[in-house]
Design a protein around this motif. Structure first.
Motif, short mmCIF file in Angstrom:
data_model
loop_
_atom_site.label_atom_id
_atom_site.label_comp_id
_atom_site.label_asym_id
_atom_site.label_seq_id
_atom_site.Cartn_x
_atom_site.Cartn_y
_atom_site.Cartn_z
N PHE A 209 72.26 54.66 80.17
CA PHE A 209 72.75 55.17 78.89
C PHE A 209 73.01 53.98 77.97
CE2 PHE A 209 73.82 58.29 82.11
CZ PHE A 209 73.38 59.47 81.54
N ASP A 210 71.94 53.41 77.46
CA ASP A 210 72.02 52.29 76.53
C ASP A 210 71.83 52.85 75.13
OD1 ASP A 210 71.42 50.07 74.87
OD2 ASP A 210 70.83 48.89 76.63
N TRP A 211 72.92 52.99 74.39
CA TRP A 211 72.85 53.65 73.09
C TRP A 211 71.97 52.88 72.11
CZ3 TRP A 211 72.69 57.81 70.70
CH2 TRP A 211 72.89 57.90 69.32
N THR A 212 71.94 51.56 72.20
CA THR A 212 71.11 50.77 71.29
C THR A 212 69.64 51.12 71.47
OG1 THR A 212 72.69 48.94 71.37
CG2 THR A 212 70.47 48.45 70.57
N ILE A 213 69.20 51.18 72.71
CA ILE A 213 67.81 51.53 73.00
C ILE A 213 67.52 52.98 72.64
CG2 ILE A 213 66.13 51.88 74.86
CD1 ILE A 213 67.25 49.42 76.22
N LEU A 214 68.40 53.88 73.07
CA LEU A 214 68.19 55.30 72.81
C LEU A 214 68.16 55.59 71.31
CD1 LEU A 214 67.79 58.01 74.18
CD2 LEU A 214 70.28 58.33 74.12
N LYS A 215 69.00 54.90 70.56
CA LYS A 215 69.01 55.09 69.11
C LYS A 215 67.67 54.69 68.49
CE LYS A 215 71.56 53.75 64.94
NZ LYS A 215 72.67 52.93 64.39
N LYS A 216 67.12 53.55 68.92
CA LYS A 216 65.82 53.11 68.39
C LYS A 216 64.72 54.11 68.75
CE LYS A 216 64.84 48.69 68.84
NZ LYS A 216 64.70 47.36 69.48
N ILE A 217 64.78 54.61 69.99
CA ILE A 217 63.77 55.59 70.43
C ILE A 217 63.87 56.86 69.60
CG2 ILE A 217 63.10 57.13 72.33
CD1 ILE A 217 63.87 54.84 74.24
N LEU A 218 65.10 57.35 69.40
CA LEU A 218 65.28 58.61 68.69
C LEU A 218 64.99 58.47 67.20
CD1 LEU A 218 68.45 60.07 70.46
CD2 LEU A 218 66.04 60.67 70.80
N ILE A 219 65.29 57.31 66.62
CA ILE A 219 64.95 57.10 65.20
C ILE A 219 63.44 57.19 65.00
CG2 ILE A 219 64.86 55.34 63.38
CD1 ILE A 219 67.67 54.47 64.25
N TYR A 220 62.70 56.62 65.95
CA TYR A 220 61.23 56.70 65.88
C TYR A 220 60.77 58.11 66.21
CZ TYR A 220 56.37 55.12 66.46
OH TYR A 220 55.02 54.95 66.33
N ALA A 221 61.40 58.73 67.23
CA ALA A 221 60.88 59.98 67.78
C ALA A 221 61.31 61.22 67.02
CB ALA A 221 61.32 60.11 69.24
N THR A 222 62.55 61.24 66.52
CA THR A 222 63.10 62.47 65.94
C THR A 222 62.26 63.03 64.80
OG1 THR A 222 65.34 61.84 66.59
CG2 THR A 222 65.14 63.51 64.87
#
Length: 471
Positions: A209-222
Motif C-alpha cells: 500500500f504505497d500511496w505515492t505509487i498508487l496515486k501515480k497509477i490512478l492519475i494515469y489510469a482513472t
C-alpha cells in the motif's frame, strides 16, 4: 528500424500462433455447447453471464494495464518495477473482493434482476472465484510480455485453453450438462494454471500500500475508466437490449455471431499483444513516426482483406454448428468489422498514450457508447439483430476517428485520415454486398466481382502512397 520491425514481427507471430491455437480450441469447443446445452436460451444465458463478468473485469483492471505499461518502461531498476506491479495486483484483487461481497449480499435478488430467476446466484459465485484467480494470471502474463518472454506467455495461455476445453467437455458429457458445469470447468482450469505460475506470481502476491505509487497509477489510469465502461457498453449493451426487446434466443444468435466474428482476431491479436511494449519502447526514437505510418497502412489493408475473406467463407464455417445456430452467419462479417476497428483504434492512438492524455480515449468512447445506446434503442425494436449490428459498427467507427484525430494532434504520424476513412467505408460496402449475395442466394461469381471492386477502389486512392506530409 529493421531490428524493431524484426522484434515486432517475431513476437506478433508467436502471439498469433497462441491466438490461433486458443481460437481453434474455442471453436472446437463451441459445437459441444450447441449440442449439450439445452437450446439457444441456455447458451444465451451463458453468453449473458460472460458479458456481465467482462464488464466487471473492466472495473477490476480500472485502466491500470495502460498505466503499468507506461511506468514499467519508464523505470529501469527491478525493485521499482516490482513495487508498481505489486501495487496494481493489490488494487485489482481488492476490487474483485469488493465486487464479490456485493453479489454475495445481493444473492437471489441480483439473480432475479439479471437472469430472470432467483435460482442462479451460485453461478455468480463460481464466476467470481474464477475472476479472482484469472486476475492473478492476467497480470503475471502481462509482466512476462513486458519482459518479452513471449514463448512462456504463449505456452501458458494455450495450456489454459486446452485445460478448459478438456474439462468443459468432460463436465458437459459426464457430470454437469448445464451452464454451471461450464463455469466450474473454467474455475478448475484457472486453478491449475495458478499452480503452474506460482513461482513468477509470488513476488507480486505480497500486498503493498504505497500511496505515492498508487496515486501515480490512478492519475494515469482513472481517465481510462470511463473508456473501459464505454467499451463494455458498446460490446455488450446490444445483448442486454436484445434480451429486453426480444428474448434470450435472439441474444444466443447474436452471441454466436460475435463468437465467430472473433475469427478476425487471428490476424490482429498477435499484433495487439505485441504492440504496446513495442510502441512504448520506441517513444523517443526520431524515425518512429514514419515507421508507425507504414505499420498503420499495412495493418489496415491486411485486416480489411481478412474481414472480406471471413464474409466469403462464413456460410461454410457455420455448418459445424447445430442447425438452430446456423442462422447466425449473415451477422458475422459485419460484426467482424467492429471487432477489427476495436483493435485498430489501439494502433492509431500512439500519441495519446505517449503524452499521457488518456482522458481523450474516454471522451471518444464515451461519445461512441452514447451513439451505441441511442441507435440500439432506435433500431433493435425495429430490426432485431440487424439493429444491434448497425449500432455496434457505427459506434466503433465514431470512436476510431475521434481517437485518431486527437492522437495526430499530440504525436503526428504521416498517415492519411481521409484514406483510412475511404478504406473503412469501402470495407463496409463490400462486406454488406457479399452478405446480401449470400442471403439472397445469388450467383456466387458476384462475390468475386465485389472483391475486384474493393481492390480497385483501394488502388484508386493510391494506397502505395498512404503517407502524408504535415501541413
Amino acid at each position: 528500424m529493421f531490428s524493431q520491425l524484426k522484434r515486432l514481427g517475431a513476437d506478433s507471430l508467436l502471439y498469433a500462433f497462441m491466438n490461433v491455437g486458443t481460437k481453434l480450441i474455442a471453436f472446437v469447443l463451441f459445437p459441444f455447447y450447441t449440442y449439450y446445452l439445452s437450446g439457444l436460451a441456455e447458451y444465451g444465458m451463458l453468453d449473458y453471464i460472460d458479458r456481465l463478468v467482462s464488464m466487471l473485469t473492466f472495473l477490476v483492471i480500472f485502466g491500470t494495464d495502460s498505466a503499468l505499461a507506461y511506468y514499467y518502461f519508464e523505470y529501469k531498476d527491478k525493485e521499482t518495477r516490482e513495487k508498481y506491479v505489486r501495487s496494481v495486483m493489490t488494487f485489482r484483487l481488492m476490487i474483485v473482493v469488493i465486487l464479490f461481497l456485493v453479489f454475495f449480499l445481493g444473492g437471489d435478488w441480483l439473480s432475479k434482476l439479471l437472469l430472470d430467476s432467483e435460482g442462479y446466484s451460485n453461478l455468480f459465485y463460481i464466476a467470481f472465484a474464477t475472476l479472482f484467480l484469472d486476475t492473478i494470471i492476467t497480470l503475471v502474463l502481462t509482466i512476462l510480455r513486458y519482459e518479452f518472454k513471449t514463448k512462456k506467455v504463449v505456452i501458458t495461455t494455450v495450456t489454459k485453453m486446452l485445460l478448459f476445453a478438456v474439462l468443459s467437455i468432460v463436465f458437459l458429457i459426464y457430470i454437469w450438462t448445464s451452464v454451471e458445469g461450464v463455469l466450474i470447468a473454467r474455475l478448475i482450469s484457472v486453478g491449475l494454471i495458478i499452480l503452474v505460475l506460482i513461482k513468477p506470481s509470488m513476488p507480486y502476491l505480497r500486498p503493498i500500500f504505497d500511496w505515492t505509487i498508487l496515486k501515480k497509477i490512478l492519475i494515469y489510469a482513472t481517465p481510462l475508466v470511463p473508456a473501459s465502461l464505454a467499451f463494455w457498453l458498446i460490446i455488450n449493451s446490444n445483448v442486454f437490449f436484445l434480451k429486453e426487446f426480444t428474448s434470450f434466443e435472439e441474444s444466443g444468435i447474436y452471441g454466436t455471431a460475435v463468437k465467430f466474428a472473433t475469427f478476425i482476431t487471428l490476424l490482429t491479436s498477435g499484433v495487439q499483444l505485441a504492440w504496446r511494449p513495442f510502441s512504448m519502447s520506441l517513444k523517443d526514437k526520431e524515425s518512429s513516426p514514419q515507421l508507425f505510418a507504414t505499420l498503420y497502412a499495412a495493418i489496415l489493408i491486411i485486416g480489411s482483406f481478412g474481414v472480406l475473406l471471413l464474409a466469403t467463407i462464413m456460410p461454410l464455417i457455420i455448418l459445424i454448428l447445430a442447425e438452430p445456430y446456423q442462422i447466425a452467419y449473415p451477422y458475422v462479417a459485419p460484426i467482424a468489422i467492429a471487432t477489427f476497428i476495436n483493435f485498430f483504434y489501439m494502433i492509431v492512438s500512439t500519441g495519446i498514450f505517449y503524452s499521457k492524455q488518456t482522458k481523450h480515449v474516454s471522451i471518444a468512447f464515451g461519445i461512441a457508447a452514447i451513439v451505441c445506446v441511442i441507435l440500439s434503442i432506435l433500431f433493435i425494436p425495429m430490426y432485431g439483430i440487424w439493429g444491434a449490428v448497425i449500432s455496434y459498427v457505427t459506434s466503433y467507427c465514431v470512436a476510431l476517428f475521434l481517437v485518431f484525430r486527437k492522437s495526430q494532434k499530440l504525436y503526428y504520424v504521416p498517415f492519411s485520415g481521409f484514406k483510412m476513412a475511404w478504406t473503412i467505408l469501402c470495407l463496409i460496402v463490400a462486406t454488406a454486398s457479399i452478405v446480401y449475395i449470400q442471403v439472397k442466394d445469388l450467383n456466387s461469381w458476384l462475390i468475386a466481382g465485389v472483391w475486384i471492386g474493393f481492390i480497385i477502389l483501394i488502388l484508386v486512392i493510391r494506397m502505395d502512397k498512404y503517407f502524408v506530409k504535415r501541413k
